[in-house]
Write an enzyme that holds these catalytic residues in place. Sequence first.
Site, PDB file in Angstrom:
ATOM      1  CG  ASP A  34     -57.572 -68.738 -15.678  1.00 45.23           C
ATOM      2  OD1 ASP A  34     -58.092 -69.061 -14.596  1.00 45.23           O
ATOM      3  OD2 ASP A  34     -56.362 -68.460 -15.804  1.00 45.23           O
ATOM      4  CE1 TYR A  37     -64.317 -64.768 -11.934  1.00 46.31           C
ATOM      5  CE2 TYR A  37     -63.205 -63.450 -13.614  1.00 46.31           C
ATOM      6  CZ  TYR A  37     -63.827 -63.551 -12.384  1.00 46.31           C
ATOM      7  OH  TYR A  37     -63.967 -62.433 -11.599  1.00 46.31           O
ATOM      8  CG  ASP A  38     -61.087 -64.793 -18.783  1.00 49.04           C
ATOM      9  OD1 ASP A  38     -61.151 -64.243 -17.670  1.00 49.04           O
ATOM     10  OD2 ASP A  38     -60.026 -65.217 -19.284  1.00 49.04           O
ATOM     11  CB  SER A  83     -50.877 -47.876  17.332  1.00 47.33           C
ATOM     12  OG  SER A  83     -50.794 -47.060  18.490  1.00 47.33           O
ATOM     13  CG  LEU A  84     -51.637 -53.650  18.250  1.00 44.48           C
ATOM     14  CD1 LEU A  84     -51.334 -55.038  17.691  1.00 44.48           C
ATOM     15  CD2 LEU A  84     -52.792 -53.718  19.231  1.00 44.48           C
ATOM     16  CD  GLU A 113     -54.984 -62.343  14.615  1.00 45.36           C
ATOM     17  OE1 GLU A 113     -55.473 -62.025  13.518  1.00 45.36           O
ATOM     18  OE2 GLU A 113     -55.297 -61.800  15.687  1.00 45.36           O
ATOM     19  CE  LYS A 115     -46.947 -54.867  13.902  1.00 43.25           C
ATOM     20  NZ  LYS A 115     -46.448 -54.212  12.680  1.00 43.25           N
ATOM     21  CG  ASP A 117     -44.101 -54.363   6.705  1.00 42.45           C
ATOM     22  OD1 ASP A 117     -44.654 -53.393   7.268  1.00 42.45           O
ATOM     23  OD2 ASP A 117     -42.942 -54.318   6.258  1.00 42.45           O
ATOM     24  NE  ARG A 136     -53.867 -46.829  13.553  1.00 38.33           N
ATOM     25  CZ  ARG A 136     -53.282 -45.748  14.073  1.00 38.33           C
ATOM     26  NH1 ARG A 136     -52.761 -44.849  13.265  1.00 38.33           N
ATOM     27  NH2 ARG A 136     -53.215 -45.564  15.379  1.00 38.33           N
ATOM     28  CE1 TYR A 222     -56.703 -55.202  12.474  1.00 38.12           C
ATOM     29  CE2 TYR A 222     -55.120 -55.648  10.729  1.00 38.12           C
ATOM     30  CZ  TYR A 222     -55.762 -54.759  11.561  1.00 38.12           C
ATOM     31  OH  TYR A 222     -55.484 -53.413  11.485  1.00 38.12           O
ATOM     32  CE  LYS A 287     -55.440 -58.604  17.189  1.00 38.80           C
ATOM     33  NZ  LYS A 287     -56.397 -58.577  16.066  1.00 38.80           N
ATOM     34  CE  LYS A 311     -42.641 -54.204  14.476  1.00 38.63           C
ATOM     35  NZ  LYS A 311     -42.548 -52.728  14.512  1.00 38.63           N
ATOM     36  CB  CYS A 405     -27.282 -24.536  21.615  1.00 38.78           C
ATOM     37  SG  CYS A 405     -28.505 -24.804  20.299  1.00 38.78           S
ATOM     38  CB  CYS A 408     -28.981 -20.354  19.685  1.00 39.61           C
ATOM     39  SG  CYS A 408     -29.133 -21.276  21.240  1.00 39.61           S
ATOM     40  CB  CYS A 423     -30.689 -25.600  23.515  1.00 43.92           C
ATOM     41  SG  CYS A 423     -30.744 -23.810  23.242  1.00 43.92           S
ATOM     42  CB  CYS A 428     -32.862 -22.119  20.420  1.00 47.30           C
ATOM     43  SG  CYS A 428     -31.922 -23.271  19.395  1.00 47.30           S
TER      44      CYS A 428
END
Length: 668
Positions: A34, A37-38, A83-84, A113, A115, A117, A136, A222, A287, A311, A405, A408, A423, A428
């Site tokens: 390090d 690099y520094d 989207s998928l 692959e 997914k 999050d 996106r 990806y 895919k 999922k 309802c 209303c 309704c 309403c």
Amino acid sequence: MDKVELEKRVEELHKLLHEYGYAYYVLDQPMVPDAVYDQYLKELLAIEADNPDLIFPDSPTQRVGGNILEGFEKVTHKTPMLSLSNAFNEEDLRDFDRRVKAVVGESVRYVCELKIDGLAISLTYENGTFVLGSTRGDGTTGENITANLRTIRTIPLRLKNDISIEVRGEAYMPKKSFNKLNEEREQKGEDLFANPRNAAAGSLRQLDPKIAASRNLSIFLYSIGGDPEQYGLDSHSESLDYLDEMGLTTNKERRVCQTIDEVVEYVKEWHDKRPNLSYEIDGIVVKVDRFIHQQELGFTAKSPRWATAYKFPAEEVVTRLIDIELSVGRTGVVTPTAILEPVRVAGTTVARASLHNEDLIREKDVRIGDLVIVRKAGDIIPEVVAPLTEQRTGSEEPYSMPSECPACGSELIRIEGEVALRCVNPQCPAQIVEGIIHFVSRNAMNVDGLGEKVVEQLYREEMIKDVSDLYKLTVGELVTLERMGEKSATNLVNAIEASKENSVERLLFGLGIRHVGEKVAKILSQEFGSLQAIMSASREQLTAIHEIGDKMADSIVEFFNNDEVRELIQRLEANGINMEYKGRRAATVSEDSLFAGKTVVLTGKLEQLTRNEAKEKIEAMGGTVAGSVSKKTDLVIAGEDAGSKLAKAEQLNIPVWNESQLIEAIND
């Protein structure tokens, strides 16, 4: 050193620091201590301090975050970020495989692959230098977050080759960074982030890039945006290898699978190994590998037919159902919601969960007072899975849906073929409020500052009765609202005024026609050019559009035949709301143009044009390029290795051209 020597030294330091940074952050294989690099970074900073003209966008010093931004500019994606579709079990995956093989045959292979999050983003490089990064957004338009993305050290500021390319991926916050961030926020008495995804999204949407720089985000790329074949690539797996060669970070846990059985095995493997990862995943992306097969499969209005997202099953917990409340949506559907003893599920505290409809409550025998199993569907929306009937004490109360309802008092009805109670009173109040909230939402008229609470206040105080009344509001009226100061009122009036200039597809989506989403609203606006033309369109004119089916066409015609709808639109027009499409329309091309009004399908591999180039040229001459062959198709352009689309065109007696004929027509 003189200027020439300084420039040479800066170039050397850039090369060294990029190489060391890639080894450290991407490969996790440090090349130097390090301190080394520094030392080099300190030398570069000193040179740049004395020579500001030698500070370049791809300098390693530009990762720390610069000046605070005034806001985020909008960025239009050259090709949509779609989207998928989702798969939730093994049978869904096998159904996906059957649909794919029905189109492209048995010789298909898949790429699996993890997914991630996180937050979907796009990176643009020109001649090897990172120049633009965006979110996106709605898939068509995102936000320019370049300054924040520069702070992510796994994003190279310069590629190994001087190519121009757009790449797409997922920015995320590693678990370690997330835990550290929440510890710091807890010590400061600040609200904690619910999960790493929210933390990553929140970090990248900060106007101060230094905040993003402090949060140790990372990224996995990806895909290549646009046409990957222009880089000599034939498959998705090749494109990921190509990204690696350019110095971009991809997820190495991917696998090419020759059969759906191998895909299922991969999914099961990572379901078990998921907790051991240093980052969060919520599923597996599958895919079709070969681009020629992807082209054969094409797209729906929302997603590619050649990919799906499996999922993982949601985390389940047990809590008590205290009560059931009813809400009325903008289409009149009455939805029961479970009121729960607060419980933590998948990273957030949940106190409400969907019960969907009366049939589900009856089928599951859910009762007030039950201990119930709760989960987040798709890790997002809380829902009640089932009651623990064996835990009942006898004090639990069965629930029956009312006949009137709750908003209303009108009689609730069930339309034939639907499970929901509805309704149908157009006056309403709950429907009107929900309709206004939808109208001003981000993807519709996008009136910033007009949230749910403000809309509810405005309606409750009888300052608005429908969406047209929004355009009559004054600052003087708004300041009478609770927690509404003069500055906020002025900003809101300005935002409402600005929405008048929106292109008509936003208005069309905001009107809330059943079955008409953002994509279809834009297609209709491009095709007809104005709201008046859409209102006057016949069912036959609507179904002639490739993406519009019978059900959707009937819904559009029925909506605009309503006298109250027509009167509302007259009021909106009188208030100055734009009724015209502001984008480029194929309909503006001369009717004598070769492809005017024609639906064209491209299939197989083209030699002289990329698929995007061919699409742009056809559209510029008035045509529409569709993803699949049907009776509405006017012409098919068949390249090398054309498959099932060509066969279907021949079966339907649709004219077929080769690439030479297309080029001759374009140049004629």
